[in-house]
Design a protein around this motif. Structure first.
Motif, PDB file in Angstrom:
ATOM      1  N   ARG A 131      45.003  36.414  28.904  1.00 32.47           N
ATOM      2  CA  ARG A 131      44.899  35.012  28.479  1.00 32.47           C
ATOM      3  C   ARG A 131      44.719  34.098  29.685  1.00 32.47           C
ATOM      4  O   ARG A 131      43.951  33.141  29.647  1.00 32.47           O
ATOM      5  N   LEU A 132      45.406  34.423  30.773  1.00 31.45           N
ATOM      6  CA  LEU A 132      45.270  33.640  31.999  1.00 31.45           C
ATOM      7  C   LEU A 132      43.839  33.749  32.532  1.00 31.45           C
ATOM      8  O   LEU A 132      43.219  32.748  32.899  1.00 31.45           O
ATOM      9  N   LEU A 133      43.301  34.964  32.542  1.00 31.88           N
ATOM     10  CA  LEU A 133      41.930  35.168  33.004  1.00 31.88           C
ATOM     11  C   LEU A 133      40.933  34.461  32.086  1.00 31.88           C
ATOM     12  O   LEU A 133      39.966  33.852  32.559  1.00 31.88           O
ATOM     13  N   SER A 134      41.163  34.501  30.782  1.00 32.99           N
ATOM     14  CA  SER A 134      40.283  33.798  29.841  1.00 32.99           C
ATOM     15  C   SER A 134      40.312  32.294  30.076  1.00 32.99           C
ATOM     16  O   SER A 134      39.278  31.630  30.012  1.00 32.99           O
ATOM     17  N   SER A 135      41.487  31.759  30.366  1.00 32.65           N
ATOM     18  CA  SER A 135      41.594  30.332  30.681  1.00 32.65           C
ATOM     19  C   SER A 135      40.794  30.004  31.936  1.00 32.65           C
ATOM     20  O   SER A 135      40.048  29.022  31.968  1.00 32.65           O
ATOM     21  N   PHE A 136      40.951  30.842  32.952  1.00 31.78           N
ATOM     22  CA  PHE A 136      40.197  30.619  34.186  1.00 31.78           C
ATOM     23  C   PHE A 136      38.703  30.627  33.916  1.00 31.78           C
ATOM     24  O   PHE A 136      37.967  29.741  34.361  1.00 31.78           O
ATOM     25  N   GLU A 137      38.220  31.636  33.197  1.00 28.15           N
ATOM     26  CA  GLU A 137      36.781  31.754  32.940  1.00 28.15           C
ATOM     27  C   GLU A 137      36.276  30.579  32.098  1.00 28.15           C
ATOM     28  O   GLU A 137      35.162  30.095  32.313  1.00 28.15           O
TER      29      GLU A 137
ATOM     30  N   LYS B  11      46.630  17.341  40.485  1.00 31.91           N
ATOM     31  CA  LYS B  11      47.454  18.334  39.794  1.00 31.91           C
ATOM     32  C   LYS B  11      46.559  19.401  39.157  1.00 31.91           C
ATOM     33  O   LYS B  11      46.840  20.593  39.230  1.00 31.91           O
ATOM     34  N   ASN B  12      45.479  18.973  38.536  1.00 26.90           N
ATOM     35  CA  ASN B  12      44.549  19.929  37.919  1.00 26.90           C
ATOM     36  C   ASN B  12      43.854  20.773  38.979  1.00 26.90           C
ATOM     37  O   ASN B  12      43.601  21.950  38.761  1.00 26.90           O
ATOM     38  N   TRP B  13      43.540  20.164  40.118  1.00 30.31           N
ATOM     39  CA  TRP B  13      42.923  20.900  41.211  1.00 30.31           C
ATOM     40  C   TRP B  13      43.873  21.988  41.691  1.00 30.31           C
ATOM     41  O   TRP B  13      43.452  23.118  41.945  1.00 30.31           O
ATOM     42  N   ALA B  14      45.154  21.644  41.828  1.00 33.76           N
ATOM     43  CA  ALA B  14      46.134  22.610  42.316  1.00 33.76           C
ATOM     44  C   ALA B  14      46.253  23.792  41.352  1.00 33.76           C
ATOM     45  O   ALA B  14      46.310  24.949  41.792  1.00 33.76           O
TER      46      ALA B  14
ATOM     47  N   HIS C 283      43.085  25.912  41.796  1.00 34.88           N
ATOM     48  CA  HIS C 283      43.102  26.678  43.049  1.00 34.88           C
ATOM     49  C   HIS C 283      44.059  27.865  42.936  1.00 34.88           C
ATOM     50  O   HIS C 283      43.747  28.959  43.424  1.00 34.88           O
ATOM     51  N   ALA C 284      45.203  27.660  42.299  1.00 32.61           N
ATOM     52  CA  ALA C 284      46.150  28.759  42.094  1.00 32.61           C
ATOM     53  C   ALA C 284      45.518  29.838  41.222  1.00 32.61           C
ATOM     54  O   ALA C 284      45.656  31.038  41.494  1.00 32.61           O
ATOM     55  N   LEU C 285      44.796  29.426  40.179  1.00 33.16           N
ATOM     56  CA  LEU C 285      44.105  30.400  39.319  1.00 33.16           C
ATOM     57  C   LEU C 285      43.001  31.133  40.090  1.00 33.16           C
ATOM     58  O   LEU C 285      42.809  32.336  39.902  1.00 33.16           O
TER      59      LEU C 285
ATOM     60  N   PRO D  38      52.949  36.910  41.897  1.00 32.58           N
ATOM     61  CA  PRO D  38      53.297  36.282  40.611  1.00 32.58           C
ATOM     62  C   PRO D  38      52.083  35.596  39.995  1.00 32.58           C
ATOM     63  O   PRO D  38      51.099  35.325  40.683  1.00 32.58           O
ATOM     64  N   LYS D  39      52.186  35.322  38.685  1.00 32.44           N
ATOM     65  CA  LYS D  39      51.099  34.609  38.019  1.00 32.44           C
ATOM     66  C   LYS D  39      50.915  33.245  38.671  1.00 32.44           C
ATOM     67  O   LYS D  39      51.851  32.645  39.176  1.00 32.44           O
ATOM     68  N   ALA D  40      49.693  32.758  38.624  1.00 34.90           N
ATOM     69  CA  ALA D  40      49.359  31.481  39.251  1.00 34.90           C
ATOM     70  C   ALA D  40      50.065  30.306  38.582  1.00 34.90           C
ATOM     71  O   ALA D  40      50.460  29.352  39.227  1.00 34.90           O
TER      72      ALA D  40
END
Length: 152
Positions: A61-67, A107-110, A113-115, A127-129
Motif C-alpha cells: 500500500r505504501l508503494l502504491s501510494s508512492f507510485e 510537509k508534503n515534500w518531506a 522525500h521519505a517515500l 523503518p517505513k517512511a
C-alpha cells in the motif's frame, strides 16, 4: 489525580484520536475518485485505488501510494514541458518540479522525500517512511490537485 489515572486518560485520548483518524480515512476510501484526465493520471488513479485494498500488505500500500504520487508528478511535469523520455524512475527532479507547480507545503515534500528514500530500498530493515494513512492522504491530495492543475 494519581499517575495511573493520568496514564489511563492519556491512552484513552490517544486511542480515541486514532479511531477518529481511521474513521475519516474510511470515509475518504468510500468516496469515489474523480476520473482521470490523461493516460498518466489514469495510471496514478489505478495505483491510488490499490491503496484502498485492506488485503494488501502495508508495504504494498505504501508503494502504491508512492507510485500514485509519482505518476501525478509525471503528468504535471509533462504538462509544463519537461522532457520525460530519458528520465529514470523515479527521478527527484520530476517530483520537485511538480510539487513546486502544485504549490505543496514543505510537509508534503518531506513525506515524499521519505517515500523516495524508502522506495529505493523497500526490503531493507529500515523503518517505513511514514504511515500508510499519511502516504494515502498525500497520494489522494496530489491526485486531486493534479486534476485541478491540468484542467487549468
Amino acid at each position: 489525580m494519581s499517575r495511573e489515572i493520568q496514564l489511563t486518560i492519556a491512552v484513552a485520548v490517544i486511542s480515541g484520536a486514532a479511531a477518529l483518524i481511521r474513521f475519516g480515512i474510511g470515509l475518504l476510501l468510500r468516496e469515489p475518485l474523480p476520473p482521470a484526465l490523461t493516460p498518466t493520471t489514469a495510471r496514478a488513479r489505478e495505483f491510488l485505488r490499490a491503496c484502498y485494498n485492506p488485503h494488501m500488505p502495508p508495504e504494498a500500500r505504501l508503494l502504491s501510494s508512492f507510485e500514485a504520487v509519482y505518476f501525478c508528478c509525471l503528468a504535471v511535469s509533462e504538462h509544463i514541458g519537461m522532457a520525460l523520455e530519458q528520465r529514470a524512475h523515479p527521478d527527484i527532479r520530476v517530483v520537485e518540479l511538480a510539487f513546486r507547480a502544485l504549490g505543496f507545503p514543505k510537509k508534503n515534500w518531506a513525506t515524499m522525500h521519505a517515500l523516495l528514500d524508502w522506495r529505493a530500498y523497500p526490503i531493507s530493515p529500515q523503518p517505513k517512511a511514514c504511515t500508510d494513512e499519511d502516504a494515502f492522504l498525500l497520494a489522494r491530495t496530489v491526485y486531486l490537485q493534479t486534476r485541478q492543475y491540468l484542467q487549468g
